[in-house]
Each structure stands twice: as structure tokens, then as C-alpha cells.
Design an enzyme around this catalytic site. Structure first.
Site, PDB file in Angstrom:
ATOM      1  N   GLN A 189      80.156  -1.746   2.195  1.00 41.79           N
ATOM      2  CA  GLN A 189      80.706  -2.720   1.276  1.00 41.79           C
ATOM      3  C   GLN A 189      81.009  -2.315  -0.138  1.00 41.79           C
ATOM      4  O   GLN A 189      80.283  -1.513   0.257  1.00 41.79           O
ATOM      5  CB  GLN A 189      79.556  -3.670   1.298  1.00 41.79           C
ATOM      6  CG  GLN A 189      79.809  -4.663  -0.530  1.00 41.79           C
ATOM      7  CD  GLN A 189      78.693  -5.587  -0.533  1.00 41.79           C
ATOM      8  OE1 GLN A 189      78.171  -4.928  -0.949  1.00 41.79           O
ATOM      9  NE2 GLN A 189      78.176  -6.584   0.104  1.00 41.79           N
ATOM     10  N   GLY A 190      82.189  -1.872  -0.398  1.00 43.71           N
ATOM     11  CA  GLY A 190      81.878  -0.997  -1.542  1.00 43.71           C
ATOM     12  C   GLY A 190      82.507  -2.034  -3.148  1.00 43.71           C
ATOM     13  O   GLY A 190      83.580  -2.771  -3.423  1.00 43.71           O
ATOM     14  N   TYR A 191      81.207  -2.732  -3.527  1.00 46.36           N
ATOM     15  CA  TYR A 191      81.366  -4.113  -4.720  1.00 46.36           C
ATOM     16  C   TYR A 191      80.883  -2.965  -6.181  1.00 46.36           C
ATOM     17  O   TYR A 191      81.655  -2.987  -7.163  1.00 46.36           O
ATOM     18  CB  TYR A 191      80.152  -4.996  -4.284  1.00 46.36           C
ATOM     19  CG  TYR A 191      80.851  -6.073  -3.205  1.00 46.36           C
ATOM     20  CD1 TYR A 191      82.045  -5.777  -2.574  1.00 46.36           C
ATOM     21  CD2 TYR A 191      80.308  -6.512  -2.871  1.00 46.36           C
ATOM     22  CE1 TYR A 191      82.610  -6.971  -1.900  1.00 46.36           C
ATOM     23  CE2 TYR A 191      80.330  -7.833  -2.311  1.00 46.36           C
ATOM     24  CZ  TYR A 191      81.800  -7.540  -1.459  1.00 46.36           C
ATOM     25  OH  TYR A 191      82.719  -9.022  -0.637  1.00 46.36           O
ATOM     26  N   SER A 192      79.925  -2.686  -5.961  1.00 42.21           N
ATOM     27  CA  SER A 192      79.144  -2.204  -6.867  1.00 42.21           C
ATOM     28  C   SER A 192      79.702  -0.762  -7.607  1.00 42.21           C
ATOM     29  O   SER A 192      80.114  -0.353  -6.922  1.00 42.21           O
ATOM     30  CB  SER A 192      77.282  -1.932  -6.871  1.00 42.21           C
ATOM     31  OG  SER A 192      76.900  -3.465  -6.417  1.00 42.21           O
ATOM     32  N   GLU A 210      73.663 -16.374   3.638  1.00 44.52           N
ATOM     33  CA  GLU A 210      73.581 -14.978   3.802  1.00 44.52           C
ATOM     34  C   GLU A 210      72.055 -14.421   3.107  1.00 44.52           C
ATOM     35  O   GLU A 210      71.191 -13.918   3.546  1.00 44.52           O
ATOM     36  CB  GLU A 210      74.574 -13.582   2.885  1.00 44.52           C
ATOM     37  CG  GLU A 210      75.722 -13.153   3.431  1.00 44.52           C
ATOM     38  CD  GLU A 210      75.730 -13.230   5.282  1.00 44.52           C
ATOM     39  OE1 GLU A 210      75.197 -11.973   4.950  1.00 44.52           O
ATOM     40  OE2 GLU A 210      76.352 -13.626   5.636  1.00 44.52           O
ATOM     41  N   SER A 235      69.417  -8.525  -8.380  1.00 42.39           N
ATOM     42  CA  SER A 235      68.214  -8.494  -9.070  1.00 42.39           C
ATOM     43  C   SER A 235      67.598  -9.575  -8.672  1.00 42.39           C
ATOM     44  O   SER A 235      67.953 -10.422  -9.281  1.00 42.39           O
ATOM     45  CB  SER A 235      68.210  -7.454 -10.042  1.00 42.39           C
ATOM     46  OG  SER A 235      69.296  -8.373 -11.095  1.00 42.39           O
ATOM     47  N   ASN A 236      66.239  -9.044  -8.958  1.00 37.34           N
ATOM     48  CA  ASN A 236      65.607 -10.355  -8.966  1.00 37.34           C
ATOM     49  C   ASN A 236      65.429 -11.154 -10.139  1.00 37.34           C
ATOM     50  O   ASN A 236      65.500 -12.924 -10.712  1.00 37.34           O
ATOM     51  CB  ASN A 236      63.910 -10.449  -8.904  1.00 37.34           C
ATOM     52  CG  ASN A 236      63.583 -10.686  -7.289  1.00 37.34           C
ATOM     53  OD1 ASN A 236      64.633 -10.030  -6.141  1.00 37.34           O
ATOM     54  ND2 ASN A 236      62.244 -10.531  -7.242  1.00 37.34           N
ATOM     55  N   GLU A 237      66.222 -10.294 -11.602  1.00 37.07           N
ATOM     56  CA  GLU A 237      66.119 -10.787 -12.726  1.00 37.07           C
ATOM     57  C   GLU A 237      67.604 -11.798 -12.792  1.00 37.07           C
ATOM     58  O   GLU A 237      67.531 -12.799 -14.146  1.00 37.07           O
ATOM     59  CB  GLU A 237      66.308  -9.800 -13.978  1.00 37.07           C
ATOM     60  CG  GLU A 237      65.536  -8.649 -14.415  1.00 37.07           C
ATOM     61  CD  GLU A 237      64.696  -7.791 -13.109  1.00 37.07           C
ATOM     62  OE1 GLU A 237      65.580  -7.690 -12.373  1.00 37.07           O
ATOM     63  OE2 GLU A 237      63.444  -7.796 -12.752  1.00 37.07           O
TER      64      GLU A 237
END
Lengths: 393, 381, 393, 381
Positions: C134-137, C252, C376-378
Site C-alpha cells: 500500500q502506497g498511502y503515507s 477493515e 493513530s489513536n489520537e
């Protein structure tokens, strides 16, 4: 019980001249001899009726205002000796009296007041004739204090005050209030606020006590309906009251961060645990020791700030860390006390616990305001983040 | 657990929940709770009769005994809604004590009491504790000896009897002939002293002191294993009921807090826009949701396997969880309300104080985690 | 060890026709018979070399793509049966294979792809000939993914891609990447992003593995230097890739919130505690039981969302609560495992612990990315606060 | 504690701290730590000689024995700075083991070893543990019996010897004639097997296996009470040193995190402007400050009362606190850095791994809280 009135003692003219530990011993001995039982280890703040005798003894001894200059009737103590005095009062379990006249009004009048204001208010503040309450917070100005709306319109030689103040501690006992009111609207909301002195018997003032969650009435709402205040009761310059109020921070904040209150809660926890036989329970001991060390380590940090005062250095904003740690620790201690009390934690007031009588819920209730008042812990964290840690606003 | 014969249980539960919502919406139980607090008995006997007319004390009583014969789902729905509305009447307490009667062997006393409970004429409380701490029905604190002609002479003391002040009588756990027994002890029985202790929530717990109290033979409800089984059925019902109350009040405290965060402004913004407060609110929401899931899973499981074993274990699990969630939520509700949250006028305080009482009643979250560890098989194979 | 290759079994034409518990049993039996040991209970993610045999067995059985329609080579399972399949794989300890082609690319091509794209990519994705990453971030687009800068300029029938992607799981094993790249700049930064399929052997692509804190190389940075991609590799419409990527959320997110990973950490904690004889220590037992109940109660919440899937209802944003609770619980479990291991917690890798061999630090390390990746959880808390709790933005 | 004869201790401490800062700034210990990790011995022997030329191994050794005769303040200052810079050499380990020698009775072996340690020629490690868990010097795991002519035959095993791989010898706790004793065991002694275990931080711990190892008479350093006193002096020094290292590395991890929060932007703002992250950063800062205060208070107290009792109690207190703070700070440092914080390239990971090792070495925070509870008088009268 101690005899009704302490003898007059020949005091050294200058308390600062005594070696520190001698000073401490003198203070301790006198407190032990003369502090009335009814002000020791109270469940909450002392009302004026409970405080009167103790106040009067301290006043006659010349000890009611440790931080004031001697020429104004104080003891003229340096900050570190003021702390010693506080420590010895704490050590003996002396409750907090309605002392805002001494801690707040006096220093402000000495710095910003006129000669007339000083000669009118300082003597009766010392004697207990004038009992002061603080008029800062409003229903819509709590954390955001600078947004206060209570107005003081200057009409001739009087200010006419309208609005209301809230969370005023023991206003029902007070004879006077020091008040922040809006005298104009500036570009910044901190501008246009003035600092006024108010006689609580002035027509148009109504005091409504607020019952709190524990069923006590420590706080009040105070309503102002066209209350006329002489212009001479303005302290400092008009529209510049904000900086006067702010000038009291620093040394005050050290007091809020003292380990005294969590230590009292911890003593209650120990009382409960002893009665319930929990010191033989390893799981309880682990929890207990963690809190105990959190408390002792708070003391270590507190001592460091005290040392700073001892060296004559000003306190920085970092002193807020004591308030955060101490008030939240007190809440954690009170939660363990509830668990330790088991079924007794459901019961209100004094509970008979294997021979002793304990108010199990008192630390729980009294630990709640600490994280909210005096600048909520959220506000304190905001301040530390931006001013001490240099994080972006 | 009792099974209804006629009406579909889900249907019955839904009906009862609707009628509870209606009643609570129109009768202002919060005002009643404030009116009666710190005044014995802490609730309104008139209102109790109205609750009875809605069938609430009858929920778990079998139809054969004149009750509605519904399941724990119905109880949970009603007491949860009641707690959210600060209903002061001792509903969980009576439902639990009545379970001891339901599980007792058939007798005229049992039949008579159940029908009076259904009619709202009898408020009954459960007295199973000798002292603070874990409940131990093997402990011999209250003792009955023969007083001749089948009668019993009872001495001892029971403590922490929730709903015990103002009750018409008590289901009392005692020991007779080295056997656990359950007695019916009417409140007006000579030799019974009822000591009232004020609870944090303005209601009252009782200590019962038995000083040579003499009971006729037919006041013995059960003895031996059936007595234990009946007592545990009642205790578990009380635990599940208290968990349901905790979930109800914590949901309400959370809703009040979220409303406050949305509307209170400081620094020219609603305080709910401040990220640190948002994240804390989310944590409260998660606690609440986890608690709800545990309760739902327990009720589902008990529908398929209504065994005492599963019920006892599940009761500790859900009590521990609900107490944990309610503790976090009610404490933070004060903080997030700020100074107003510490005032008596603010509804939050009602829930804070009630959570203190329910958290401690019949065992803290800590005690119930320990009990669960003893009862539940290991999780990982 | 199981024999090298499973026999062909006559499968019922329609898996959905079997009663659910029969289906579960069939799946379980087959997994137990044919799953190779080397994919069970791995310390981290499975590399392709470790997965190949198991992949191939599942492929030949027709079970590699539970969620795909049967006409495309999948099993055509309803969501609840997909969950059963996952549960049985978890139960057997099967590690996660490089399955993003199955879980991500397949569903996207089925919904947004062209006929040509499907016939080119679906068969080789099933067979394992095409392994996807996967190329996202990007280095400057993590939590704020929509601010991504890797550009794809359309030049004739090709896109020319420049930039880099980071945190690409096991890119060194992948033959293909699905990529989000910026094709234009819109008013909102979510606009102008396109979804492209990339052959990793295209000239100009460099893969640099990133060593992580545990010393492993699961993640990569992938650099694009004028990489030419045929226009036919655009999925959906140009500039509208953001909504394609978002369409995969929901189901997901249920997977991320499964109790599987904290349960594995918990098993490790139990192993350590047993070896150290801690089940007789009441203080340890209290901590252990609290975590145990937190884990079981997570399962209760998870089951509720699974029920929602079972009833055919779409999942709401509230499903994020599972991810927050589960990932943070796993961290708390791993901390207790460290305390339980005492001195052994200082040691890397497998440690001999009273007869058994345990990697004490593995749960600690593997619990770290969970709170950072997958939103992230944030970010999850931000989403819950505004979309579920309705707090102001 | 040792008292310097000539130089003012505060002055000495300040001098040493300055020279440490200089050295650490110019010698890039972080790069050295990366270069040597996972390769025995895990540090650079050349660099050790340079540290010795700065006087670091000599800090706590009395001037009469050729050392600098400085106090614990100096050790804390140096190892704290070293840890912040990821210095890989086993400084705390050697300083602690040397304390056992300092506290041993005068002997030629002691004198010789101390002068070799001062010269940087001898790296010595402390071997006092038989198994994991609380340190118990009464436990008899390693036993020495007479081998004739005053020699000793040693059998058994010592575990978790930090700095033990690559050391020149060991101060080993054993039992002989029902007495605790300390032996000097050179690394090249026949019958000694040194097993290397990789630590989380890329360094190594040793297990020492003694298989009929024979020691000459003069290798007995101390026996009975003096042996115990020397061993505890060494252990306490190791604990205070590890606490200082933890404070140093957590301060560094906090500084890195604050820098990252100030500079990393997402959603068009520095992430340090997000209130939820600000509040968490403040909590880390408070943890750090509390830890520093506890250390400072302990050092002050030991200057006034250098008793073993106070030192032992204080060592547990400061180790527990520093481990607690470093745990919180290093874990949050990863989270607040996001994905980059999980990479090996990021310096944060060095501190995370070192904190894992120091947190476990010679007792976890939990173990030291328990020890403190046993040692410390009650807090409230």
C-alpha cells in the site's frame, strides 16, 4: 483544652534575627500551647465563628500577618519564614481561616493602595473586624476569567456595580469583598477591568450560599443590583485591575501545591486501612505504597521550590506542576480510601469503623475542588505547555 | 431464571421498557429524589404503589405467583432507566429480595409475600451481610435456636441492608442447626431493632439487630442448599441490578457532560472544541460502551444458559465493569463541568453520590474482580 | 508436519448454503490439517517466503479470497462468514500473510476497476503471482494523509510519478503497489488525488527497508523518480482517488479492533507469569485479573459489532472504539509482562524461563505500532469526538 | 561515603560535570553505541581508556587509593550525562563494582585492583544475583569450600551480571563456611565460563558458571558482615547510578519529543499546538521533574547522613521513581513521534531500549516500591 487566652510574651523585636530552627521551635511551641482544638483537622474550610478565637489569639500575639511589614502590624517575615510558619500550622493540623484579607488584600493595598485605603483597611483586617472575600469568578467567566462582565460604571464620585460573582468562598461570613469589575471595553479583554473594595453591607448586594455536592455551603453567589461604591474604593488606576490581581500569583501558587492536603487525605486512608486490617493484604500494600511514594516525592519537589524561595529567587510558572501533581494525587488517595472502606464507603458522615470514627467520604469530596479552582488543572497544563515547555499556542 | 408462559419475552421486555420511559418522563423522579433525600425512608411510599401498578416489583415473579414472569432483561431495562432518572425508590433492592422468595420452596408465607409484593403492599429487603467485605454465607453471625413448638429464637446482627429503612420486612440469612437458613422477619417483629445509616446518596441502609427475636415456624423460608441457592439468586440479582443502575446513571452523567461541553463557552469557543477535553470525553464514551456490551453479553448468555454458575460469575463481571465505568465517568463529569459540577444544584452530583453507594454495595469493583478470578476458568488454552 | 500438499476436496458449490456452525467446523478441520507450522504464532508479520506454501494451499483449495464473489475466484462469503474464517485462522495462530491484494485491491477493482484491470490483476492476485503493498503515507503526510505530495503528472498515455511513500509494509516482498498520488490541486486537499496501480519493477522505483525499534524490517520507504505508469493503471476517475481509498474503511476497521492481538500478548503474559510462579502472588493476580477482564470485555464489545455485521447492518464510526481500547490494552498487557519477567525483561530475543523459551519483549515491541498506524489513536479520538459524540470541531 | 580531602566536593562535582559535557559533546557516543551494539562486548575498550583518563572510573575511589574521592553527586552528574548521550561503556557497572572493593578491608588485592581500575586497565563487574527477582544475599547459590592451603574451590552460578561480558574480572558474592563472602574472580580463571546474553539495548549481560574453579587465598576480599556491607554499598551505588541514567535518558527523550512537537507539522499546524498532545507533554514533564527532585533530595540527605540505612532506602526510592518516569516518558516519546518514533533511525529508540534494561536491572520499580515499604518508617504520625 488550652486556657481561654494566652499570656503576653515578650517577643524579640525582629523575628528575622532568630536562627531559623530556633524560630521554628518558638512557633511550634506557641501553636501547641495556644491553638484551640476546634480549628484542628476540620472536615472543610473553617467558618468565621470557628476561627474567631484562634484569630484573636494570633492577632494579640502579633502573628496574624506573617508576611506584612512590621510597621503595618505584621511580622515582617521573609518568604522562607512564612513557609516555616505555614508548615508548623499544618503540622499541628490547623485549618485554614478566612484569611484572604491577610494574604491578598493586605499585600495589594501595601503595593497599590492609597494612604487613606491603608489606614482605613489594614488595622481592621488585622483585628478581624474586616473579613474579606474574593469577587473574581462569574457564571460565564471561570477558566476564562478575563471575560468577566460585572460592570462598574463611574457616575460622579461613585461606581455603580451591576452583575454577579460566583464561587465566592464563605461570602456569608465576609464583611468586605475585593472585586474585579469591568469599567470599560478595550481591544484585549484583560483591559478595562478595575479592582474595587466593597463593603458587603452596601444596599443592593445579595449573598446566596451554594450548596455543594457534599451538602456543605462553602461557596456563594453574590448579586449586585445598582450597588454604589465610593470612588475612593478603587485600588490602583481605573481599567488596570487585571495586573493587580495577577501580581499575587507566584508565592500563592506554592501554597496550593503544598503536600498538606494530600497528606491529610493520606492520613485518612491509613486510618481506614488500619481499621479494616488491610496492612496485611499485599495487593493493598502495593497500591498504598505507590501513593505513599507519590506523596513523599511530591514533598521532595515542593521542598525544592521552598529552597528557591529560601535563596530569594522568584518562582517561575513551573511551580504549577506541584498543584497538578498534588491535587490529582489527593484524588487518587481518596479513591483508594473508598476501596479500602469497602461497604462503609456507601455511608455519609462519620462512620464507626472498628472502634474509630471516620468520615470516609470527606477526602473524596474535599479532593474535588482542587483540580477545578485556583486555575483548573486544564488551564495549568495549558500554561505549562506554552510558557514552560515552549509549545506553540 | 423464570420463563414467561404466555407473552414473548422480548416483547414483554420492550413493553415494560416503554411504559417505564413513559412513567419516568411524566413523574419527575429527580425532584422526588431531592425532596426525600436525607429524610427516612428516602423515598415516597405513594410512588412505590404507582410503580407496583406498572408491574415493576412483579417483573421477575413467575406468573404462577401472580407476577409478570419476565427475565433479567426487563429488570435491567427498568432499573437502568430508573437510575438515569434518579428514581429514589428501592426497586433493585426489592426485586433482589423477592428473588430469594421466588427461589424458596413453596409455602404459604412465600405465596402470601409474593402476592403482597406484586400488589405493592410489601417492601422487602435482603439481609445477608454480617460485616463489611466479601459476602460469605458460611460465616455464622446470626444464629437461630429452637424456641419450642417449631418456633425460632434469633440473635445477632445484619449489616448494610440496602432499602432496609422503611421496609415491611426482611429476608434474613442466618444459621440454625449448623445449616444456613433464610427467615422472613417482619419489620414490626418484637425484638428487632432497625438502625438507620445515612447513605451518600441521601437514602438509608439499615443494620438489623436481633435481640431474642422469636419467629413462628412458618417464617422459616428455606434451609440448607435451597436456602443458599435462594440467597445467591437474590445477591446476583442485586449485583446485576446495581450494575444496570450504574450503567444508567453513568450514561446520564455522560450525556449531561456532553451537552455541557457542546454549550458552555470559554475563550470564545464551546469548551467541547478543546481537543484535550474531546479526548477525555471519548475515553468516557468508550468506558460506557464497554460496560453496555458486557451487560448485553451477560443477558444473552443467561437466556441460553440460565445456570446459577454463569449468573454468579457474570454478576461479578458486570458489577466490576459497571462500577469501574461509572467511577471514571462520574468523577470526570464533575471535572468537565468545572465549578458548577461541584454544586448540589447540578444533576451530576446525584449520579456521583449514587455511584458511590452502588459502587460499594455488596462488594467493590476490586472485590468483584477477585471473585471473578476465583470463579472463572482461564481465558487462554 | 502436514504432507506437502492437500488433496483436492469436493467443496459444496455454495459455502453460504451450509449452516454456520457446520461451516465453522469444516474450516477449522481443514486449517488444522493443512496449515504449515511455520506460519503459526510468528513473532511479527509473515514475509512472503514464509507465506508462500500456505498461500498456495489456500489458493488451490479456493479459499484464498473469502470475501470475493465466486465468479472471480473467491468464496463469496457473507461478512459474518468472513469473520468466522478469520476467527478460525486466529484460533489456530495463523500469522498474517501479505494479503492486501485480497483485502484491499480486489474489492477496489471489483467496485471501481475496468474489465481490463480485473482480468489482468484479479487472477494473479489470487495465485500469489502479484503481491501488493500500500502506497498511502508519506514523510509529511501521516496523520494528515490528505496532504500527500507525491505527484503523478499525466503526459500523454502515461503518468509520471515523483516523490516517496513511507511505512509501506513489506514493500521489499511486493510485486505491485496501489498508490495514492496527487494529480492536481483542488480547493480541498482531499481533491486532486488519484488511485494508481504500479508494477514495482518499473524503472525509477527504489525500495529502502526501514529498520524498526525491535531490529526488524517490516516497513519500507519507496522512492519514485520519474516513474512512468500507463494511463490504464488509473483506477476510477482522475482526481477522485480519495473516495476510493476511503471506501475500504468500515469492515477493515473491525479487523483492527479484533481482540486477537491483545489476546496473543496476554498468552505471553500468562506464559511468563506461570514460569515465574506469580499466580500465587495476590498483588500480581489483581493486576492480571484487571487486564484479563479488560480483554474479555473487549471481546464482548467486539462481538456486538460482529452481530451488527451478522444482521447485515453497516458499521458506524463508533467501531473505532475497539481499536482504541484494544491497542492500548495490548500495551498495558505488555507492560505487566515486563514487570512479571523481572530481570529477564532486560534481555533481547528468546529467553529461557524456567524451562520454556519466551520472547519477553516481543509483545512490548509489537504493541507499539497499533496505536500509531491505521489512523493513530489520537486521530481516532478526534473522529469519535466530532462524528459520534457531536462535539464541536 | 567517601569524603574528598583536598578539593571542595561541590567544586569537584562541577568540574567533573563540565569535563563530562565537553567529552560527550566531542566524542559522539551515540554513534559509538550504534556501532557496537549487538557486538560483544557492546562498547569500545579504547573509549574506556579515554574515560579513565578523564577520571570517571576513579570518581568514587578514595584519594588514598589513587581515586578522585568525590561523592555520589559526581557519579550522578556523569552517568546522567552519559546516558543522555547514549554512552555505551559500562560506567555505572564499574563504579558500582568498585564500591565493593572500596568497602572491603585493606588488602593487596584490593589495592592492586583499585589502582588498575583508576588507570582504566581493569573493567570489573558485580555478580550478586543467583536468580531473577529480589536480591537476597542470604540465599546460598554459589558455594566455596576449602581447597587446601587457604585456597577456595567455587561452584555455582551467578546471573544477570551487567557489564559482565568483556570484563577483566568479577566481584562475586558466595557463601563459605555458612558466611557470606566476596571473591575477586579474574575473567581468565580456569573453570569460569562466561555466558553472554544480548540485552534489549544491544549490550550484554553475563551468566557466570563456576565449575570447580579454584581461587588463591588472596582472592577472598571480605567475609561476614563486612562482605555484606560491601556488597550492599555496591548494589545501592548501582541502583542510584541506574536511576541517574534513567533520568538522563528520559530527559533526553523528553527534549527530543518537545523538539518534534514544536517542528513537525500536520493539518497545517505544528503538532505541539494540539491541546491533547500539549497536556500529555506536560504530564511527561511533571514526571521528569518529580524524578529529578527525588534524586536531588537523596543526594542532599546523603551529604548530611551518609549511613547505609538511608542510602539503601533512598536507592530503592529513587530507582522506583526514575524507572516509573522513564517508562512513561519513553513510551509516550514513541507515540508522540508517530511512525518515525518506531524506527531504528530515530534516537528515541535508543532510550526506549536502554530504559527497558535499566528498568529491569537489579529490581523493577515494583520490586523497589516493595523494598522501600519494608525499609521506610511510616509517613504519618
Amino acid at each position: 483544652m488550652s486556657p481561654p487566652s494566652p499570656p503576653t510574651i515578650d517577643a524579640p523585636a525582629d523575628w528575622e534575627a532568630l536562627p531559623l530552627e530556633d524560630f521554628r521551635l518558638r512557633v511550634r511551641t506557641w501553636i501547641e500551647a495556644w491553638c484551640p482544638d476546634e480549628v484542628r483537622y476540620p472536615a472543610g474550610r473553617l467558618r468565621w465563628a470557628q476561627s474567631r478565637e484562634w484569630w484573636s489569639r494570633l492577632y494579640r500575639r502579633g502573628w496574624i500577618a506573617p508576611g506584612w511589614p512590621r510597621e503595618h502590624g505584621g511580622m515582617g517575615l521573609s518568604p522562607i519564614r512564612q513557609i516555616v510558619m505555614l508548615e508548623e500550622l499544618e503540622r499541628h493540623g490547623c485549618g485554614r481561616m478566612p484569611d484572604q484579607g491577610i494574604t491578598q488584600v493586605g499585600p495589594i493595598l501595601l503595593r497599590y493602595g492609597t494612604e487613606a485605603q491603608r489606614s482605613e483597611y489594614l488595622p481592621k483586617t488585622l483585628s478581624g473586624e474586616a473579613i474579606w472575600c474574593q469577587g473574581y469568578s462569574e457564571p460565564n467567566a471561570g477558566s476564562d476569567l478575563a471575560s468577566l462582565q460585572t460592570s462598574a460604571r463611574l457616575q460622579g464620585d461613585r461606581f455603580v456595580v451591576d452583575g454577579s460573582k460566583i464561587w465566592t468562598t464563605l461570602a456569608m461570613d465576609a464583611t468586605h469583598m475585593y472585586l474585579l469589575a469591568r469599567t470599560s471595553r478595550g481591544a484585549r479583554k484583560q483591559q478595562g477591568i478595575s479592582f474595587l473594595l466593597v463593603d458587603m453591607s452596601t444596599p443592593g448586594i445579595t449573598v446566596r450560599p451554594i450548596r455543594n455536592i457534599a451538602g456543605d455551603e462553602e461557596f456563594c453567589q453574590v448579586f449586585f443590583d445598582s450597588v454604589e461604591i465610593p470612588r475612593g474604593n478603587l485600588v490602583g488606576r481605573i481599567d488596570e485591575g487585571w495586573s493587580i490581581a495577577k501580581s499575587l500569583l507566584g508565592f500563592e501558587r506554592l501554597g496550593i501545591g503544598s503536600p498538606r492536603r494530600p497528606r491529610q487525605a493520606f492520613a485518612r486512608l491509613e486510618q481506614v486501612a488500619r481499621a479494616r486490617g488491610l496492612f496485611g493484604d499485599p495487593a493493598f500494600l502495593d497500591r498504598y505504597t505507590e501513593l505513599r511514594m507519590d506523596l513523599e516525592d511530591l514533598s521532595a519537589a515542593y521542598e525544592e521550590f521552598v529552597d528557591q524561595v529560601r535563596r530569594g529567587e522568584p518562582l517561575g510558572a513551573d511551580v504549577s506542576l506541584l498543584k497538578i501533581w498534588g491535587t490529582e494525587l489527593m484524588q487518587r488517595i481518596s479513591e483508594l480510601a473508598l476501596l479500602a472502606a469497602e461497604d462503609h464507603a456507601a455511608l455519609a458522615g462519620e462512620v464507626a469503623l472498628e472502634g474509630s470514627s471516620v468520615n470516609v467520604l470527606a477526602p473524596f469530596y474535599s479532593s474535588r475542588p482542587g483540580t477545578i479552582y485556583g486555575g483548573s488543572n486544564e488551564i495549568q497544563r495549558n500554561i505549562l505547555a506554552t510558557t514552560v515547555l515552549g509549545l506553540p499556542r | 431464571m423464570t420463563e414467561p408462559s404466555g407473552v414473548d419475552p422480548d416483547e414483554g421486555c420492550a413493553l415494560v421498557a416503554r411504559s417505564a420511559a413513559d412513567y419516568l418522563a411524566r413523574s419527575d423522579p429527580l425532584a422526588r429524589a431531592r425532596r426525600w433525600r436525607d429524610r427516612t425512608p428516602g423515598y415516597d411510599r405513594e410512588a412505590w404503589r404507582e410503580l407496583a401498578s406498572l408491574g415493576w416489583p412483579a417483573l421477575l415473579i413467575p406468573e404462577a405467583d401472580g407476577g409478570l414472569g419476565l427475565g433479567l432483561d426487563s429488570m435491567v431495562a427498568v432499573v437502568r432507566a430508573g437510575a438515569a432518572a434518579s428514581l429514589p425508590e428501592p426497586l433493585t433492592e426489592v426485586l433482589a429480595a423477592a428473588q430469594a422468595l421466588v427461589h424458596a420452596p413453596t409455602s404459604a408465607t412465600r405465596t402470601g409475600l409474593l402476592s403482597r409484593i406484586v400488589a405493592g403492599e410489601c417492601i422487602v429487603a435482603l439481609a445477608v451481610q454480617d460485616e463489611a467485605g466479601p459476602i460469605d454465607l458460611q460465616r455464622i453471625g446470626t444464629v437461630a435456636v429452637s424456641a419450642g413448638q417449631g418456633a425460632w429464637r434469633v440473635t445477632g446482627r445484619k449489616r448494610f441492608v440496602a432499602g432496609g429503612v422503611g421496609a415491611d420486612g426482611y429476608v434474613v440469612h442466618a444459621h440454625a442447626d449448623h445449616q444456613p437458613v433464610l427467615f422472613w422477619v417482619p419489620a414490626d417483629c418484637p425484638g428487632l431493632e432497625v438502625l438507620a445509616h445515612a447513605q451518600a446518596d441521601g437514602r438509608f441502609m439499615a443494620d438489623l439487630v436481633f435481640a431474642d427475636l422469636v419467629l413462628p415456624p412458618d417464617h422459616l423460608l428455606a434451609s440448607g442448599e435451597p436456602a443458599l441457592a435462594a440467597a445467591w439468586a437474590a445477591i446476583d440479582t442485586a449485583l446485576i441490578g446495581s450494575a444496570a443502575e450504574l450503567l444508567g446513571l453513568s450514561q446520564r452523567a455522560l450525556d449531561l457532560t456532553l451537552d455541557y461541553l457542546r454549550t458552555r463557552t470559554q475563550f470564545d469557543r464551546p469548551i467541547g472544541a478543546f481537543q484535550a477535553l474531546q479526548h477525555r470525553a471519548v475515553d468516557l464514551y468508550i468506558h460506557q460502551r464497554i460496560g453496555e456490551s458486557v451487560m448485553r453479553q451477560l443477558l444473552d448468555a443467561l437466556r441460553h444458559d440460565p445456570s446459577a454458575e454463569l449468573r454468579t460469575r457474570g454478576a461479578s463481571r458486570v458489577k466490576a465493569r459497571a462500577a469501574r465505568s461509572a467511577r471514571q465517568i462520574t468523577r470526570e463529569a464533575i471535572q468537565l463541568h468545572g465549578a458548577i459540577g461541584f454544586t448540589d444544584d447540578c444533576e451530576v452530583g446525584m449520579h456521583v453520590r449514587r455511584a458511590l453507594v452502588l459502587g460499594a454495595w455488596l462488594g467493590s469493583e476490586l472485590e468483584h474482580r477477585r471473585r471473578y478470578a476465583r470463579l472463572a476458568p482461564p481465558i487462554v488454552d
